[in-house]
Design an enzyme around this catalytic site. Structure first.
Site, PDB file in Angstrom:
ATOM      1  N   ASN A   1      -6.442   0.523  -2.853  1.00 61.06           N
ATOM      2  CA  ASN A   1      -7.316   1.115  -1.816  1.00 61.06           C
ATOM      3  C   ASN A   1      -6.790   2.469  -1.367  1.00 61.06           C
ATOM      4  OD1 ASN A   1      -5.119  -0.005  -0.435  1.00 61.06           O
ATOM      5  ND2 ASN A   1      -6.311  -0.444   1.410  1.00 61.06           N
TER       6      ASN A   1
ATOM      7  N   ASP B   1       2.336  -6.905   2.515  1.00 64.23           N
ATOM      8  CA  ASP B   1       1.140  -6.136   2.899  1.00 64.23           C
ATOM      9  C   ASP B   1       1.555  -4.850   3.625  1.00 64.23           C
ATOM     10  OD1 ASP B   1      -1.449  -5.302   3.206  1.00 64.23           O
ATOM     11  OD2 ASP B   1      -2.049  -6.871   4.599  1.00 64.23           O
TER      12      ASP B   1
ATOM     13  N   HIS C   1       0.867  -1.180   0.000  1.00 64.05           N
ATOM     14  CA  HIS C   1       0.000   0.000   0.000  1.00 64.05           C
ATOM     15  C   HIS C   1       0.902   1.229   0.000  1.00 64.05           C
ATOM     16  CE1 HIS C   1      -3.571  -2.443   0.917  1.00 64.05           C
ATOM     17  NE2 HIS C   1      -2.719  -3.183   1.616  1.00 64.05           N
TER      18      HIS C   1
HETATM   19  O1  DOR Z   1      -3.954  -4.681   7.893  1.00 67.80           O
HETATM   20  C1  DOR Z   1      -4.351  -4.284   6.808  1.00 67.80           C
HETATM   21  N1  DOR Z   1      -4.122  -3.013   6.398  1.00 67.80           N
HETATM   22  N2  DOR Z   1      -5.040  -5.110   6.034  1.00 67.80           N
HETATM   23  C2  DOR Z   1      -5.637  -4.701   4.890  1.00 67.80           C
HETATM   24  O2  DOR Z   1      -6.257  -5.509   4.243  1.00 67.80           O
HETATM   25  C3  DOR Z   1      -5.554  -3.290   4.472  1.00 67.80           C
HETATM   26  C4  DOR Z   1      -4.369  -2.633   5.048  1.00 67.80           C
HETATM   27  C5  DOR Z   1      -4.383  -1.133   4.912  1.00 67.80           C
HETATM   28  O3  DOR Z   1      -4.612  -0.650   3.794  1.00 67.80           O
HETATM   29  O4  DOR Z   1      -4.099  -0.445   5.908  1.00 67.80           O
END
Ligand code: DOR
Length: 425
Positions: free
Chosen positions: A93, A304, A61
């Site tokens: 996202n 992640d 992200h």
């Molecule tokens: O822990 C998480 N953070 N899981 C996710 O699926 C999204 C992510 C986020 O964008 O902060």
């Protein structure tokens, strides 16, 4: 511009190659891999170090656009380079979500301007990630997406997911599924079990993940689409994937370093860097993930990387956001927890952090060291040790659960397209 890497152990899982050799890079490409290359070039002595294809993280992200206070493409790619990654796949996202051609173009343009490694975007499955209306998948694919995902949330409507898979198959891209039944997980902040009961925190049962893993495997079987399961965490999820693979369903799966390292016991400290979605699970689940990695059920490790500010994380456990950063610690965590403990070979780790991720996204000819191939290369010092502190990170955020941990095995040189983008040797 020529670069010569002298005397390292060259490891390339794509052809099961592991030999001490020199590597010559010229004009961004690998020119030669051989013993004793003598050439006038910028030379790095890498004796005793590992030279491998640039690492690829297919789940990050980068927060741009919308949350540039947490991370940007500029800072996120610097964190990637420091972690040994030459390619990262950016989740959509953001705010607004990357759910259109213009959104995809914005990511690619910003990455070209300010990124220092390759950024390959995902597009959202549904408009605004609301789970209702499909995005223009074909047009986004033309613009450069490598897959579709509503990561951060699930597509709850199975009919919508089925259609997404049908389209993704036509365009030959994977559907990356965040498996969470939102009705089962609603209100939960950690794994449901003994620890959540003792702490009095609302739990998220493993079944919230497993019912969606089972559903999406069924839909992949129905449609013949390529399904990639993001961050799976439970023993049963691993078993479902194992069985689906046996039945030749096109499913791949990833595990994160934090789910491989921690269990829900870590939440006992009320450290909000133990708050992730899906949540840290039981020891039995953690062991099953390691076994899944070992036997090939789990194809890759992905960080992640989810940056959040201290001001957001420094709250009561219930109110802090889910997510931890991971780009800069993924490799040392995997080396420390798996290679040093003889759970996984170095060849396997490089496969799961470069060669397999490249195959999952497909179409980019990455994840290998071959003559004429792009010079994306990571040099790793397996014995370099560091204690992780909050000032270790170049990411804009420092929400790492590994602060205070002693880790070993760090990237010391990262070369992207023949250019040195990180150096610590
Ligand atoms: O822990 C998480 N953070 N899981 C996710 O699926 C999204 C992510 C986020 O964008 O902060």
């Amino acid at each position: 511009m020529k670069i010569l890497l002298k005397g390292g152990r060259v490891v390339d899982p794509s052809r099961n190659f592991s030999k001490v050799a020199d590597v010559l890079i010229e004009n961004g490409k690998i020119k030669k891999i051989a013993a004793d290359i003598n050439e006038k070039a910028r030379t790095f002595k890498v004796g005793g170090l590992v030279v491998c294809p640039g690492l690829i993280d297919i789940h990050v992200h980068l927060r741009e656009p919308g949350r540039e206070d947490e991370e940007t493409i500029a800072t996120g790619t610097r964190a990637a380079a420091k972690g040994g990654f030459t390619t990262v796949c950016a989740m959509p996202n953001t705010n607004p979500a990357v759910d259109s051609v213009s959104g995809v173009k914005y990511i690619l343009m910003t990455a070209a301007e300010s990124g220092i490694v390759r950024v390959l975007p995902y597009g959202a499955i549904t408009k605004g990630r609301r789970g209702e209306e499909l995005t223009e998948i074909g047009k986004m694919k033309k613009a450069g997406i490598v897959g579709i995902s509503d990561d951060g949330t699930s597509v709850m409507n199975a009919r919508v997911m089925r259609r997404a898979m049908e389209y993704s198959k036509m365009f030959d891209i994977p559907v990356v599924s965040h498996c969470e039944d939102l009705n089962l997980s609603a209100g939960g902040v950690m794994n449901e079990g003994r620890t959540s009961t003792i702490l009095g925190l609302r739990g998220i049962p493993p079944q919230a993940e497993e019912v969606m893993v089972a559903r999406d495997i069924a839909l992949a079987e129905l449609t013949g689409a390529r399904l990639h399961l993001a961050h799976i965490t439970t023993k049963r999820s691993v078993a479902l994937v194992r069985e689906a693979k046996k039945r030749k369903i096109k499913v791949t799966a990833e595990a994160t370093p934090h789910h491989l390292f921690f269990t829900d016991k870590f939440v006992e400290e009320y450290n909000t860097n133990a708050k992730v979605n899906p949540p840290l699970r039981s020891e039995e689940d953690r062991v099953a993930l390691m076994e899944g990695l070992r036997d090939g059920t789990i194809d890759c490790v992905a960080s992640d990387h989810a940056p959040h500010l201290d001001t957001e994380k420094n709250k009561e456990f219930d109110f802090a956001p889910f997510g931890v950063i991971g780009l800069e610690t993924a490799l040392p965590v995997v080396i420390t927890a798996l290679v040093k403990k003889k759970k996984l070979s170095l060849m396997d780790v490089i496969s799961k952090m470069s060669t397999r991720p490249a195959e999952i996204i497909g179409g980019h000819d990455l994840g290998k060291l071959v003559i004429g191939g792009v010079a994306d290369i990571t040099v790793i010092d397996l014995n370099k040790k560091k204690k992780i502190t909050s000032d270790f990170f170049v990411s804009k955020s420092a929400n790492s659960p590994f602060i205070g941990k002693n880790l070993s095995g760090f990237a010391v040189l990262t070369i992207f397209g023949g250019k040195v983008v990180f150096r610590d040797l």
